[in-house]
Structures are given as structure tokens and as C-alpha cells.
Design an enzyme around this catalytic site. Structure first.
Site, mmCIF file in Angstrom:
data_model
loop_
_atom_site.group_PDB
_atom_site.id
_atom_site.type_symbol
_atom_site.label_atom_id
_atom_site.label_comp_id
_atom_site.label_asym_id
_atom_site.label_seq_id
_atom_site.Cartn_x
_atom_site.Cartn_y
_atom_site.Cartn_z
ATOM 1 C CB THR A 1 -0.908 0.005 1.250
ATOM 2 O OG1 THR A 1 -1.829 -1.061 1.123
ATOM 3 C CG2 THR A 1 -1.663 1.303 1.398
ATOM 4 C CB SER B 1 2.543 -8.010 0.907
ATOM 5 O OG SER B 1 1.464 -7.964 1.796
ATOM 6 C CB THR C 1 0.496 -4.085 6.227
ATOM 7 O OG1 THR C 1 -0.779 -4.031 5.604
ATOM 8 C CG2 THR C 1 1.118 -2.712 6.286
ATOM 9 C CG ASP C 2 -2.608 -7.295 3.158
ATOM 10 O OD1 ASP C 2 -2.871 -6.536 4.111
ATOM 11 O OD2 ASP C 2 -3.156 -7.203 2.047
#
Ligand code: ASP
Length: 322
Positions: free
Chosen positions: A12, A54, A85-86
Site C-alpha cells: 500500500t 504483499s 502489510t498483509d
């Protein structure tokens, strides 16, 4: 001035709106231009390694990231990895095993909002990551919100909130305050730097719900998985009455598959020694995840399998290293 390598991988933080939603599009140098205060803290060089959400990161990408650190090891004082972040907690964990004993700081960071969004948390996170990478504390850390988390202890708990990650079963390595990084404990004695960056992704995660068929374990073994992580209930228990998992578990272990039981709860770890639902699995040869997160267990198994030849050797490596 310290020389830091920014390895960008997407996420992101680097995303822009497309007709199908956010996609990574912004390169590392453009992200850094948005954080002028970084000038004067460190000298930055860039490596545009990947440009992926990710969710599209695969285990071989962890190898590519770790190899980029190893290749730059002599030339840089620290490393920042910008990442979605995932699956950031998986990548940070994998890097901990792959870069065991690293003597330089590696900061993995990202954002919940794109760096070009006026509300972004990306500038703060990147700034803090560069501060950490320019410091003297060696190791792999996830730097996010106001926290620094040991790379192998992080878990994403929030899809929207800026403080998205927690440190599981161990305090945050450091909190970021007005006075800078407040480290919770002195630096641990490190083993010799021993980069081993291979992976073998034949690790299956079997999440139990009441009523799950025990046959899934047999299917996983037949499909060639070399390790199975059973996400059991509470302290890590598995059914041993109706739809008992134990016969299939025994078959898997006899076939040489590594089996690790882990709790579905987030906090307090796995404790197979409390109930017979855990003890009987352990007696057959299942290992306990103890205090580790699912992300840490999965990446450590993939790493152990990738850097040894037999399942027996992989099991030994999995159990030996911290
Ligand atoms: N879907 C994004 C990713 O993981 C989410 C984020 O970066 O916050 O790449």
C-alpha cells in the site's frame, strides 16, 4: 553519515489507485522525496526489487529480499525494506531465520495508506525505519506505528487501524517516543552471521473447526507436503474422540512428515501438556509451537526444509535455532 539501502517491494505504501483498486506504482526514490527530513539522517541508495501487493509475495521472494541484503552487506550500514502489510509478518519472520546473526539493522516497514495520501502513516513509518536502520541495534525488526517488533514475533491484527501490528508473547522490542527508541531489553548475544536463504514451500497449514475431516491430513501427505502445521483449539488440542485426528496424525508422522501443533488463539502460546487433546498428539510425535506465531512457525519450517536435505535434518534445524 550512515549509508542505508532501501529495498522496495510494493505494498500500500507504494500504491496508487487503478481501475481495479490500489496497486503498487511508486518507486523508492519517489517515496523518499516525500520525506525531506530524512536528508541529514543518512545517505540512501535504492533497489527496486519488486512491485507487488504483499498478497502476491511468495516464499522465493523472501529469498530474493534476503539475497539483496546479503549482496549489499559490505556496502551498507543498514537496510530498510518497504513492503505490504498483509504478509509483512511472514517476510519479517523469514528474514530472521535467513539472516541469522546479522550484525546490521534491517527494518521492515510499510503503511496502511499510500504515501501520497494526505493522511498517510507511510512517512512516519519510513522515517522511523530509516532511523532504526541508521542506528547500532542489529537484527531484523518490523517498524510500524509507534512500535518496533522483533521480526519473528509480529502479527497483523488490524486491516484499517494505523497501529496494525502487535508483538505476540514477547514485549515490543522498542517503543518509539519523543525521546527516540526506548529498547525494552539490552541487545542479545548474537550467533555468528550465517545467511541461509533457501526455502521449500511444502508446508501445509490445517486449521481445525469443529467437524473438519481428519482425511485432510492424509490428502496433505499424499500431495507431498513435508511439514504440516495443525492450528488446533485453545492450548493447541486436536479431536481425539469422534472424528479423531490421531490415526491420520500417526500416519503422517510415520511417513516422515514434520507435524507442529499450534493454538488458534493469538496470545499465551501453545501448551500441549495440559489436556489429553494435546498430550496424546505430542506422545505420537507432534511438536509444539510453544510461544511462536503461525507466521514464525510456517516460515521457519519452510526455511529449515529449504536449507537441509532430509525431513529429519529439517526438524533438527527447526528445533535448534531460536
Ligand atoms: N494489500 C496491501 C499489501 O499487503 C496492504 C498494505 O500494504 O497495507 O500489499
Amino acid at each position: 553519515m550512515k549509508k542505508i539501502l532501501l529495498i522496495s517491494t510494493g505494498g500500500t505504501i507504494a500504491s496508487e489507485q487503478s481501475k481495479n483498486g490500489l496497486v503498487p506504482a511508486v518507486d523508492g526514490a519517489s517515496m523518499i522525496r516525500l520525506i525531506p527530513k530524512l536528508e541529514g539522517i543518512c545517505e540512501i541508495e535504492y533497489r527496486e526489487l519488486l512491485s507487488l501487493d504483499s498478497s502476491n509475495i511468495q516464499p522465493h521472494h523472501w529469498t530474493e529480499i534476503a539475497d539483496a541484503v546479503v549482496e549489499g552487506y559490505e556496502n551498507y550500514d543498514g537496510f530498510v525494506i518497504s513492503h505490504g502489510t498483509d504478509t509483512m509478518a511472514y517476510t519479517a519472520s523469514a528474514l530472521c531465520w535467513m539472516l541469522e546473526g546479522i550484525r546490521k539493522p534491517v527494518a521492515v516497514t510499510g503503511a496502511q495508506l499510500p504515501i501520497e495520501d494526505p493522511m498517510t502513516d507511510g512517512k512516519r513509518n519510513l522515517f522511523n525505519a530509516f532511523k532504526l536502520a541508521s542506528g547500532s541495534r542489529a537484527g531484523v525488526y518490523l517498524v510500524f506505528g509507534g512500535s518496533v517488533i522483533d521480526g519473528s514475533c509480529a502479527k497483523k491484527l488490524h486491516t484499517q487501524q494505523f497501529e496494525a501490528f502487535v508483538s505476540v508473547n514477547t514485549p515490543c522490542a522498542a517503543l518509539i517516543t519523543r525521546d527516540g527508541f526506548q529498547w525494552a531489553a539490552p541487545e542479545k548475544k548474537l550467533p555468528a552471521f550465517n545467511p541461509r536463504t533457501a526455502t521449500d514451500e511444502r508446508v501445509f497449514v490445517y486449521k481445525l473447526v469443529p467437524g473438519t475431516s481428519e482425511q485432510v491430513l492424509d490428502f496433505a501427505v499424499q500431495a507431498g507436503y513435508r511439514a504440516i502445521v495443525i492450528e488446533g483449539f485453545g492450548a493447541g488440542g486436536v479431536p481425539n474422540r469422534e472424528s479423531s485426528l490421531l490415526p491420520a496424525l500417526e500416519r503422517a508422522l510415520k511417513a516422515g512428515v514434520i507435524v507442529v501443533c499450534i493454538t488458534q488463539c493469538i496470545y499465551d502460546g501453545t501448551h500441549l501438556d495440559i489436556y489429553d487433546t494435546g498430550v496424546l498428539a505430542q506422545k505420537l510425535g507432534a511438536l509444539s509451537a510453544d510461544k511462536m506465531t503461525l507466521e514464525a512457525v510456517v516460515t521457519k519450517l519452510m526455511w529449515a526444509l529449504g536449507n537441509t536435505v532430509t525431513n529429519e535434518e529439517a526438524k533438527e534445524l527447526f528445533l535448534k535455532t531460536n
